[in-house]
Motif scaffolding. Sequence first.
Motif, PDB file in Angstrom:
ATOM      1  N   ASN A   1       0.820  -1.223   0.000  1.00 28.22           N
ATOM      2  CA  ASN A   1       0.000   0.000   0.000  1.00 28.22           C
ATOM      3  C   ASN A   1       0.847   1.263   0.000  1.00 28.22           C
ATOM      4  O   ASN A   1       0.333   2.351  -0.168  1.00 28.22           O
ATOM      5  CB  ASN A   1      -0.928   0.020   1.217  1.00 28.22           C
ATOM      6  CG  ASN A   1      -2.142  -0.860   1.010  1.00 28.22           C
ATOM      7  OD1 ASN A   1      -2.630  -0.995  -0.114  1.00 28.22           O
ATOM      8  ND2 ASN A   1      -2.620  -1.468   2.072  1.00 28.22           N
TER       9      ASN A   1
ATOM     10  N   HIS B   1      -0.720   4.182  -5.938  1.00 26.24           N
ATOM     11  CA  HIS B   1      -1.746   3.378  -6.628  1.00 26.24           C
ATOM     12  C   HIS B   1      -3.111   4.054  -6.513  1.00 26.24           C
ATOM     13  O   HIS B   1      -3.292   5.011  -5.764  1.00 26.24           O
ATOM     14  CB  HIS B   1      -1.821   1.974  -6.020  1.00 26.24           C
ATOM     15  CG  HIS B   1      -2.336   1.970  -4.611  1.00 26.24           C
ATOM     16  ND1 HIS B   1      -1.558   2.313  -3.536  1.00 26.24           N
ATOM     17  CD2 HIS B   1      -3.554   1.686  -4.101  1.00 26.24           C
ATOM     18  CE1 HIS B   1      -2.260   2.242  -2.429  1.00 26.24           C
ATOM     19  NE2 HIS B   1      -3.505   1.864  -2.742  1.00 26.24           N
TER      20      HIS B   1
ATOM     21  N   ASP C   1      -7.128   2.586  -5.926  1.00 25.60           N
ATOM     22  CA  ASP C   1      -7.720   1.331  -5.463  1.00 25.60           C
ATOM     23  C   ASP C   1      -8.547   0.656  -6.551  1.00 25.60           C
ATOM     24  O   ASP C   1      -9.272   1.324  -7.291  1.00 25.60           O
ATOM     25  CB  ASP C   1      -8.623   1.590  -4.242  1.00 25.60           C
ATOM     26  CG  ASP C   1      -7.821   2.043  -3.027  1.00 25.60           C
ATOM     27  OD1 ASP C   1      -6.650   1.646  -2.892  1.00 25.60           O
ATOM     28  OD2 ASP C   1      -8.386   2.798  -2.215  1.00 25.60           O
TER      29      ASP C   1
ATOM     30  N   HIS D   1      -2.676   7.439  -4.450  1.00 26.60           N
ATOM     31  CA  HIS D   1      -2.307   7.618  -3.054  1.00 26.60           C
ATOM     32  C   HIS D   1      -1.323   6.538  -2.651  1.00 26.60           C
ATOM     33  O   HIS D   1      -1.142   5.538  -3.357  1.00 26.60           O
ATOM     34  CB  HIS D   1      -3.555   7.564  -2.160  1.00 26.60           C
ATOM     35  CG  HIS D   1      -4.284   6.270  -2.214  1.00 26.60           C
ATOM     36  ND1 HIS D   1      -5.160   5.954  -3.223  1.00 26.60           N
ATOM     37  CD2 HIS D   1      -4.254   5.179  -1.410  1.00 26.60           C
ATOM     38  CE1 HIS D   1      -5.650   4.741  -3.025  1.00 26.60           C
ATOM     39  NE2 HIS D   1      -5.108   4.238  -1.933  1.00 26.60           N
TER      40      HIS D   1
ATOM     41  N   ARG E   1     -11.610   0.570   5.620  1.00 28.64           N
ATOM     42  CA  ARG E   1     -11.925   1.157   4.319  1.00 28.64           C
ATOM     43  C   ARG E   1     -13.219   0.588   3.767  1.00 28.64           C
ATOM     44  O   ARG E   1     -13.457  -0.618   3.850  1.00 28.64           O
ATOM     45  CB  ARG E   1     -10.790   0.849   3.344  1.00 28.64           C
ATOM     46  CG  ARG E   1     -10.834   1.715   2.093  1.00 28.64           C
ATOM     47  CD  ARG E   1      -9.720   1.322   1.147  1.00 28.64           C
ATOM     48  NE  ARG E   1     -10.237   0.424   0.132  1.00 28.64           N
ATOM     49  CZ  ARG E   1      -9.478  -0.337  -0.652  1.00 28.64           C
ATOM     50  NH1 ARG E   1      -8.163  -0.357  -0.508  1.00 28.64           N
ATOM     51  NH2 ARG E   1     -10.029  -1.101  -1.564  1.00 28.64           N
TER      52      ARG E   1
HETATM   53 FE   FE2 Z   1      -5.157   2.116  -1.396  1.00 27.66          FE
END
Ligand code: FE2
Length: 295
Positions: free
Chosen positions: A104, A108, A110, A257, A272
């Motif tokens: 993470n 990238h 999502d 992000h 999330r």
């Molecule tokens: Fe992410």
Amino acid sequence: METVPVGPGFAAELRGVTLSDIANDDAAYAAARAAFEEHSVLVFRGQQVTDDIQLAFSRRFGPPEVTKVGSMGMGSHFVILSTIGPDGKVVPADHRQSLRSKANQLWHTDSSFKRVPALTSILSARIIPEHGGETEFVSTRLAFERLDKERQRKLKNSFAWHNYAHSRGKVAPGLATPEEQAALPPVCWRMVWKNPVNGRGALYLASHAYAVEGMDAAAGTKLIEELTEAATAPGTSYLHPWKQGDVVMWDNRATMHRGRPWPAHEARLMIRTTISATEADGVATMGPPSSQAAE
Ligand SMILES: [Fe+2]
């Protein structure tokens, strides 16, 4: 509701509004939605967050993703990003959960590796490390607008391949399990996502992107790397240092992000929710021109 810009040309804090207001009130949602389309990253502070409130808020923006195979929270609408093991202790640095948080930390967006990409992700801080662990954002819309017109034109008609196993492989070979790889075959998306509300294009890039359709492997990788570097140039990011009660949502069509590191012995727990992009969000314009290219 007050909108206070917090980043370099994008990202804003919404004040005077709660997640519940937006979940329950059409006018509050309409205002938040307009701010989301405009600013790409929205920060809410001092929120009373429960899973139910977060999900009710998230659902306003579209259909929630079901958490994929191999992730904590699988089968629910929540992704649990945690370095706390089942025994309540922080897992060691080489543990799968730690390695996943390393993945993470690559730039990238999502869910670009999914058959249905994501409109937005909503992240709430539940346990925050004392040092580091920020989330850093860049605007791929502003990055696209910084490119010259000829490059913009070419990219609008270019397509890149995205694969979950590719980004995970950068951190540790085999980090994506055979089960994950089988569930998540490579997908191909247009390299520019045009926002249907304001007509502005944004680079659609991610650590998951590994090839460009019609380019040889080396040239494709080089192009993806060049664009990523340009999109994440110094001075272009908004760094969010987490505080208790913070919730941040971002537009996966127009941003990238990455998580920032924190000391491995400090616990971190973030929850999330992720909302799938629909036709109204421009998803139909993102697929390759023929199904041939997707094979
Ligand atoms: Fe992410």
